[in-house]
Design an enzyme around this catalytic site. Structure first.
Site, PDB file in Angstrom:
ATOM      1  N   ASP A 459      54.315  61.320  91.208  1.00  0.00           N
ATOM      2  CA  ASP A 459      53.598  61.435  92.484  1.00  0.00           C
ATOM      3  C   ASP A 459      52.510  62.502  92.391  1.00  0.00           C
ATOM      4  O   ASP A 459      51.432  62.357  92.939  1.00  0.00           O
ATOM      5  CB  ASP A 459      54.557  61.758  93.633  1.00  0.00           C
ATOM      6  CG  ASP A 459      55.413  62.991  93.373  1.00  0.00           C
ATOM      7  OD1 ASP A 459      55.608  63.352  92.200  1.00  0.00           O
ATOM      8  OD2 ASP A 459      55.897  63.600  94.344  1.00  0.00           O
ATOM      9  N   ARG A 463      53.634  70.559  92.012  1.00  0.00           N
ATOM     10  CA  ARG A 463      54.719  71.215  92.748  1.00  0.00           C
ATOM     11  C   ARG A 463      56.081  70.842  92.134  1.00  0.00           C
ATOM     12  O   ARG A 463      56.137  70.133  91.119  1.00  0.00           O
ATOM     13  CB  ARG A 463      54.657  70.852  94.226  1.00  0.00           C
ATOM     14  CG  ARG A 463      54.951  69.407  94.515  1.00  0.00           C
ATOM     15  CD  ARG A 463      54.812  69.121  96.004  1.00  0.00           C
ATOM     16  NE  ARG A 463      55.081  67.731  96.282  1.00  0.00           N
ATOM     17  CZ  ARG A 463      54.387  66.987  97.128  1.00  0.00           C
ATOM     18  NH1 ARG A 463      53.350  67.484  97.765  1.00  0.00           N
ATOM     19  NH2 ARG A 463      54.716  65.728  97.338  1.00  0.00           N
ATOM     20  N   ASP A 464      57.146  71.284  92.768  1.00  0.00           N
ATOM     21  CA  ASP A 464      58.482  71.049  92.212  1.00  0.00           C
ATOM     22  C   ASP A 464      58.950  69.629  92.512  1.00  0.00           C
ATOM     23  O   ASP A 464      59.946  69.405  93.178  1.00  0.00           O
ATOM     24  CB  ASP A 464      59.468  72.075  92.802  1.00  0.00           C
ATOM     25  CG  ASP A 464      59.365  72.149  94.321  1.00  0.00           C
ATOM     26  OD1 ASP A 464      58.579  71.382  94.919  1.00  0.00           O
ATOM     27  OD2 ASP A 464      60.070  72.986  94.910  1.00  0.00           O
ATOM     28  N   GLU A 465      58.178  68.663  92.019  1.00  0.00           N
ATOM     29  CA  GLU A 465      58.505  67.264  92.251  1.00  0.00           C
ATOM     30  C   GLU A 465      58.197  66.479  90.972  1.00  0.00           C
ATOM     31  O   GLU A 465      59.069  66.268  90.163  1.00  0.00           O
ATOM     32  CB  GLU A 465      57.744  66.738  93.470  1.00  0.00           C
ATOM     33  CG  GLU A 465      58.505  65.652  94.154  1.00  0.00           C
ATOM     34  CD  GLU A 465      58.169  65.501  95.639  1.00  0.00           C
ATOM     35  OE1 GLU A 465      58.491  64.448  96.174  1.00  0.00           O
ATOM     36  OE2 GLU A 465      57.588  66.410  96.258  1.00  0.00           O
ATOM     37  N   ASP A 472      54.485  55.116  95.090  1.00  0.00           N
ATOM     38  CA  ASP A 472      53.190  55.535  94.556  1.00  0.00           C
ATOM     39  C   ASP A 472      52.807  54.665  93.353  1.00  0.00           C
ATOM     40  O   ASP A 472      51.666  54.226  93.220  1.00  0.00           O
ATOM     41  CB  ASP A 472      53.236  57.014  94.138  1.00  0.00           C
ATOM     42  CG  ASP A 472      53.803  57.922  95.234  1.00  0.00           C
ATOM     43  OD1 ASP A 472      54.818  57.551  95.837  1.00  0.00           O
ATOM     44  OD2 ASP A 472      53.235  59.000  95.469  1.00  0.00           O
ATOM     45  N   TRP A 536      58.328  50.901  98.441  1.00  0.00           N
ATOM     46  CA  TRP A 536      58.708  51.748  97.299  1.00  0.00           C
ATOM     47  C   TRP A 536      59.511  50.871  96.326  1.00  0.00           C
ATOM     48  O   TRP A 536      59.061  50.605  95.207  1.00  0.00           O
ATOM     49  CB  TRP A 536      59.531  52.952  97.785  1.00  0.00           C
ATOM     50  CG  TRP A 536      58.689  54.139  98.112  1.00  0.00           C
ATOM     51  CD1 TRP A 536      58.629  55.308  97.422  1.00  0.00           C
ATOM     52  CD2 TRP A 536      57.764  54.296  99.194  1.00  0.00           C
ATOM     53  NE1 TRP A 536      57.719  56.174  98.008  1.00  0.00           N
ATOM     54  CE2 TRP A 536      57.174  55.575  99.086  1.00  0.00           C
ATOM     55  CE3 TRP A 536      57.353  53.476 100.248  1.00  0.00           C
ATOM     56  CZ2 TRP A 536      56.217  56.045  99.993  1.00  0.00           C
ATOM     57  CZ3 TRP A 536      56.404  53.940 101.143  1.00  0.00           C
ATOM     58  CH2 TRP A 536      55.837  55.200 101.012  1.00  0.00           C
ATOM     59  N   GLU A 746      46.806  63.948  98.556  1.00  0.00           N
ATOM     60  CA  GLU A 746      47.979  63.278  99.128  1.00  0.00           C
ATOM     61  C   GLU A 746      47.764  62.933 100.604  1.00  0.00           C
ATOM     62  O   GLU A 746      48.199  61.893 101.079  1.00  0.00           O
ATOM     63  CB  GLU A 746      49.180  64.232  99.001  1.00  0.00           C
ATOM     64  CG  GLU A 746      50.475  63.713  99.589  1.00  0.00           C
ATOM     65  CD  GLU A 746      51.646  64.633  99.283  1.00  0.00           C
ATOM     66  OE1 GLU A 746      51.409  65.833  99.027  1.00  0.00           O
ATOM     67  OE2 GLU A 746      52.784  64.153  99.271  1.00  0.00           O
ATOM     68  N   HIS A 767      47.343  63.416  94.067  1.00  0.00           N
ATOM     69  CA  HIS A 767      48.234  62.278  94.286  1.00  0.00           C
ATOM     70  C   HIS A 767      47.396  61.020  94.106  1.00  0.00           C
ATOM     71  O   HIS A 767      46.342  60.914  94.703  1.00  0.00           O
ATOM     72  CB  HIS A 767      48.700  62.314  95.736  1.00  0.00           C
ATOM     73  CG  HIS A 767      50.139  62.619  95.912  1.00  0.00           C
ATOM     74  ND1 HIS A 767      50.683  63.811  95.544  1.00  0.00           N
ATOM     75  CD2 HIS A 767      51.148  61.883  96.444  1.00  0.00           C
ATOM     76  CE1 HIS A 767      51.975  63.794  95.853  1.00  0.00           C
ATOM     77  NE2 HIS A 767      52.288  62.641  96.385  1.00  0.00           N
TER      78      HIS A 767
HETATM   79  C1  BGC Z   1      56.024  62.251  97.312  1.00  0.00           C
HETATM   80  C2  BGC Z   1      55.412  60.944  97.648  1.00  0.00           C
HETATM   81  C3  BGC Z   1      56.535  59.984  97.822  1.00  0.00           C
HETATM   82  C4  BGC Z   1      57.195  60.443  99.077  1.00  0.00           C
HETATM   83  C5  BGC Z   1      58.215  59.542  99.634  1.00  0.00           C
HETATM   84  C6  BGC Z   1      56.772  62.709  98.510  1.00  0.00           C
HETATM   85  O1  BGC Z   1      57.331  63.944  98.381  1.00  0.00           O
HETATM   86  O2  BGC Z   1      55.111  63.171  96.857  1.00  0.00           O
HETATM   87  O3  BGC Z   1      54.286  60.585  97.059  1.00  0.00           O
HETATM   88  O4  BGC Z   1      56.253  58.664  97.746  1.00  0.00           O
HETATM   89  O5  BGC Z   1      57.681  61.760  98.941  1.00  0.00           O
HETATM   90  O6  BGC Z   1      58.891  60.141 100.605  1.00  0.00           O
END
Ligand code: BGC
Length: 893
Positions: A459, A463-465, A472, A536, A746, A767
């Site tokens: 995504d 960040r912490d993801e 996406d 998704w 984003e 994003h």
């Molecule tokens: C992500 C998104 C993702 C979404 C869904 C986010 O934190 O960055 O791109 O699809 O959460 O909830």
């Protein structure tokens, strides 16, 4: 002259490490028009001069030049094969042999003669330090080495060394997969790296995705508690004999100078602790420790022939900024994923501390809040002996700016370089036009791809993801596949999607799935679950279908069929009278018609869910047809019709309006063909009205935005589509461009017109989701469209849409058959269209906005259904026409 320019293997130029013979294709060059292949002849050999043939097809009368599945057996493990092809065409010409293409086999079915070994113990579970492994081994002092291969993987991230030199140029190997089901191993040619007699193999291992800190809930040890290496070196001597050196108990382990390495947080490296020569022969490892064996199911292992992460580009630092708060900041001018490499001089123990971030705040100060808990910091302690150079290797950073917190001596820009990393994919798309802001938008879309195709489709990179959010990846898949060759990348990810599906066919929100069981702190996910959100989960269906459309790849449909069907069946099981809805839905995520501060757009969930249910069911029905699964085709076709019927009953009023007056509701209904024919014009007009309510601006989120321009241009509103694309005040694509964005944001309101920002709890500036408009540039503005009845651009629809006040546009797409090119120019009141169609394909040219054809060259245009069209074969063509009054162009003389 007829020639074959190159062969592709599973869509790649070469493959190093395969489990099975790849599908083969080739690109044909000819200076003639209307070229079609008549026959092909392919050879495969173990010698570069083709004197040791293991396969010779002879002349095969067939036009097929892509996705050929060949029975080449038996294959030997750890062996290089060469392929070449020659062809003849429909015009009596024959080509010579093509340049040869190479593939190397992995271990095939031979069992590994190696074990997973670790320099860590179970008490290192919480440790993020890197470790070293080494093994000295002897090769024959007399026999010459004909070839040598190493096959390797790790639990964690690994880098291999032989006699002090780095093996290969892949980064972050073995990448991220659903390890417990699917762990990739890499294969490297190390022939020139070995000596007769004594040698040393070494490896450095880091925590990586395997045991490191991952996810916004910051769990660790998702897949295990110890890093471990599996490695098998295969040496082939001149006399035909083979020797194998595998990772085993005889290896020794130690800690690395990399004291800390975590994907989100960065690295700490103490150059004073580097053990010089640790992977060379004259090193004393007496102080090193014994290694332990880690249990792992070897059935998970699969050869990765291509598509690894690499260092792809280098960018110089553009400026040194001193912020109002007095921070020293390097600006690389481009948001990206990668590393900062630096050159430094100082005393032993002096320190370099770099903090990576995306944007400055409204006052021009360092803005770190949107990184959440990700530290994105590298720390380096100097050894203190002359010039030292360094960059991270076991983490990566998402950044444009770098705050230099500590650095010995004067700062000089030339000491810093950014190394851009991403999965290695061939660039296939080019787009430029007379509007510089649109060119910048295209650039930003491309950099969104580069930044987020780091082994999995993430995504965001900062960040912490950095997770493989399915939505996406689904939204952006088509755009990405115009920009780059994504076949290997998505095929890999789809294996994990299938592996991580729930037994009922539900699809996790992120792939690889690390959310399930680890989301207690997240209120949405804890209550709503971690799988099966509309738009998704549909990645299970849309992405394989897109691979089929773009690359004609039936194998991906076969491999994914059970997964695709599983997902549609899941929706059916949980639908109520063909209206589908399920627990947590992200819906039209981050749309601007959401309530203040909310992420959830205004379009009702049951409408969006049922629209997607219809779309995925239709794609599954088409897939069943392609794969000749007749019963399934009939079943899902009928189901699709029923869903459409129910959608119409439920989401259209008796008066013919949609029940939801949102832009996204109308866009989805139009683009997924859910609108009764009689209401199509009216629905499209309402969409335009809804657009005008916002002064021509979109207020759509993740699910509506990708189709907005299509919904307009495909329904008699091309002008509105162009104006939407070219809006440049808030909210719009070009608003971001004008604000200086170098990647896609984003949120439409990531930075608001007053300079304030969307809440730091979720505000990435990198994003790719809204970059999905890129597909409209290629499919509509350039008009290079795939035909699903002849996929992979075997038959091309060329249907450009000049407009937007532009004076020219130039686009190319490198298809599996070769370059497709479209160029239009506005000259003297006319449109001059030139286009190129590759050999062994055909095209239909459609000119929806042409009033009169002035010169069609050799093309025979017919006027049908209000549109000029012509058919053609390969070659270059030039057409001049008078556009109708809907076309807004700036003409040159
Ligand atoms: C992500 C998104 C993702 C979404 C869904 C986010 O934190 O960055 O791109 O699809 O959460 O909830």
């Amino acid at each position: 002259m007829l020639s074959v320019s190159h062969i592709t293997l599973d869509g790649e130029a070469t493959l190093c490490g395969v489990d099975r013979f790849p599908v083969v294709g080739w690109k044909i060059d000819s200076d003639r028009r209307d070229v079609l292949q008549r026959s092909w002849h392919l050879q495969c050999s173990t010698s570069a001069d083709f004197s040791a043939l293991i396969f010779d097809s002879g002349e095969v009368i067939s036009a097929q030049s892509s996705n050929l599945e060949l029975e080449v057996t038996p294959l030997l493990s750890s062996t290089r094969y060469y392929l070449r092809v020659r062809i003849s065409d429909n015009q009596g010409e024959s080509s010579g042999w093509s340049p040869s293409s190479e593939l190397v086999t992995g271990l095939l079915d031979t069992p590994w003669r190696a074990e997973f070994i670790s320099a860590e113990s179970l008490s290192d579970k919480a440790e993020s330090k890197a470790t070293l492994l080494r093994n000295a081994f002897s090769l024959s002092p007399t026999k010459a080495i004909a070839a040598a291969w190493v096959h390797a993987t790790a639990l964690g991230i690994y880098q291999l060394f032989l006699n002090g030199a780095r093996v290969g140029n892949d980064e972050l190997t073995p990448g991220w997969t659903s390890y417990r089901h699917h762990l990739l191993y890499q294969t490297y040619d190390v022939t020139g790296m070995l000596n007769q007699g004594e040698n040393v193999i070494g490896a450095e291992l880091g925590a990586g995705w395997f045991k490191g800190d991952m996810g916004f809930s910051r769990h660790r040890n998702y897949y295990g508690e110890q890093t471990a290496l599996l490695c098998q070196l295969v040496i082939q001597y001149d006399d035909g004999s083979r020797q194998v050196v595998g990772s085993d108990r005889s290896w020794r382990g130690s800690d690395s100078a990399r004291e800390f390495a975590e994907i989100y947080d960065g690295e700490r490296f103490d150059a004073r602790r580097v053990q010089v020569g640790w992977s060379q022969t004259d090193f004393n490892d007496a102080s090193w420790r014994a290694v332990s064996i880690v249990d792992w199911d070897n059935h998970t292992l699969k050869a990765q022939g291509a598509g690894t992460v690499r260092q792809m580009e280098r960018l110089a630092a553009k400026a040194l900024i001193i912020t109002p708060q007095g921070d020293k900041v390097l600006d690389f001018g481009q948001n990206m994923s990668g590393w900062v490499a630096f050159r430094v001089r100082g005393k032993a123990g002096d320190k370099v501390v770099l903090r990576h971030f995306e944007t400055l705040d409204a006052n021009g100060n360092v803005y770190l809040d949107n990184l959440r808990t990700a530290r994105q910091t590298t720390e380096y302690f100097l050894k203190g002996e002359g010039d030292e150079t360094w960059h991270p290797r076991f983490s990566w950073q998402g950044f444009r700016y770098v705050k230099v917190e500590e650095f010995p001596g004067e700062l000089d820009l030339s000491q810093f370089t950014a190394i851009v990393i991403h999965s290695n994919m061939a660039a296939t798309g080019h787009f430029s036009c007379s509007n510089p802001e649109l060119n910048q938008l295209h650039h930003n879309i491309l950099w969104g791809l580069k930044s987020n195709f780091v082994d999995v489709p993430t995504d965001c990179p900062q960040r912490d993801e950095r997770l493989g959010w399915t939505g996406d990846a689904q939204i952006f898949c088509r755009t990405a596949s115009y920009l780059m060759q994504t076949q290997t990348f998505f095929a890999k990810w789809l294996v994990d999607l299938k592996a991580d599906q729930t037994p009922e066919g539900g699809v996790p929100h992120v792939i690889p799935d690390i959310l399930t069981g680890h989301c207690d702190q997240d209120k949405f996910l804890a209550e709503g679950g971690t799988h099966s959100a509309t738009g998704w989960a549909d990645a299970a269906v849309v992405n394989p279908w897109t691979m089929y459309l773009m690359y004609g790849d039936k194998r991906v449909l076969e491999n994914q069929y059970a997964s695709m069907k599983g997902w549609v069946d899941f929706m059916q099981t949980h639908s109520d009278n063909d209206i589908w809805r399920y627990k947590l839905q992200f819906g039209d995520w981050v749309a601007l018609d959401a309530q203040e501060g909310s992420y959830f757009g205004a379009t009702p969930e049951d409408l969006i869910c049922t629209a997607w249910y219809a779309n995925s069911t239709q794609l599954l029905a088409k897939t069943a047809k392609v794969l000749e699964r007749t019963d399934d085709h009939r079943y899902y076709d009928a189901l699709h019709e029923r869903i459409v019927e129910r959608f119409r009953q439920r989401f259209f009023t008796a008066d013919g309006d949609m029940t939801a007056r949102t832009q996204t509701a109308h866009i989805l209904a139009l683009c997924f063909n859910l609108v009764p024919d009689a209401l199509r014009e009216r629905t499209a007009n309402t969409l335009v009205e809804l657009l005008h309510q916002h002064d021509g601006h979109l207020v759509t989120g993740f699910l509506g935005t990708p189709y907005f321009c299509h919904a307009l241009s495909q329904n008699q509103h091309p002008k509105e589509a162009w104006s939407l694309l070219l809006k440049d005040d808030f909210p719009s694509w070009l608003y971001q461009v004008k604000a200086g964005a170098t990647t896609i944001w984003e949120h439409w309101d990531g930075i608001k017109p007053d300079g304030s920002m969307w809440s730091p709890d979720m505000n990435s500036f990198n994003h790719y989701a809204y970059g999905a408009v890129g597909e409209w540039l290629y499919r509509t503005v350039a008009g290079m469209e795939a035909d699903e009845t002849a996929p992979g651009f075997k038959h091309i629809v060329i249907s450009p849409l000049p407009g937007g006040g532009l004076s020219w546009m130039d686009a190319r797409y490198q298809s599996i058959y070769g370059d497709i090119a479209v160029n239009w120019q506005a000259q003297k009141g006319r449109v001059v269209l030139t286009f190129r169609i590759p050999a062994n394909t055909t095209a239909t040219v459609k000119l929806p906005a042409a009033r009169e054809i002035i010169t069609g060259g050799s093309l025979n245009f017919a006027h049908d259904n209000g549109e000029w069209s012509a058919h053609c074969g390969s070659g270059e063509y030039r057409v001049e026409y008078l556009p109708d009054e809907s076309v807004d162009l700036t003409y040159t003389d």
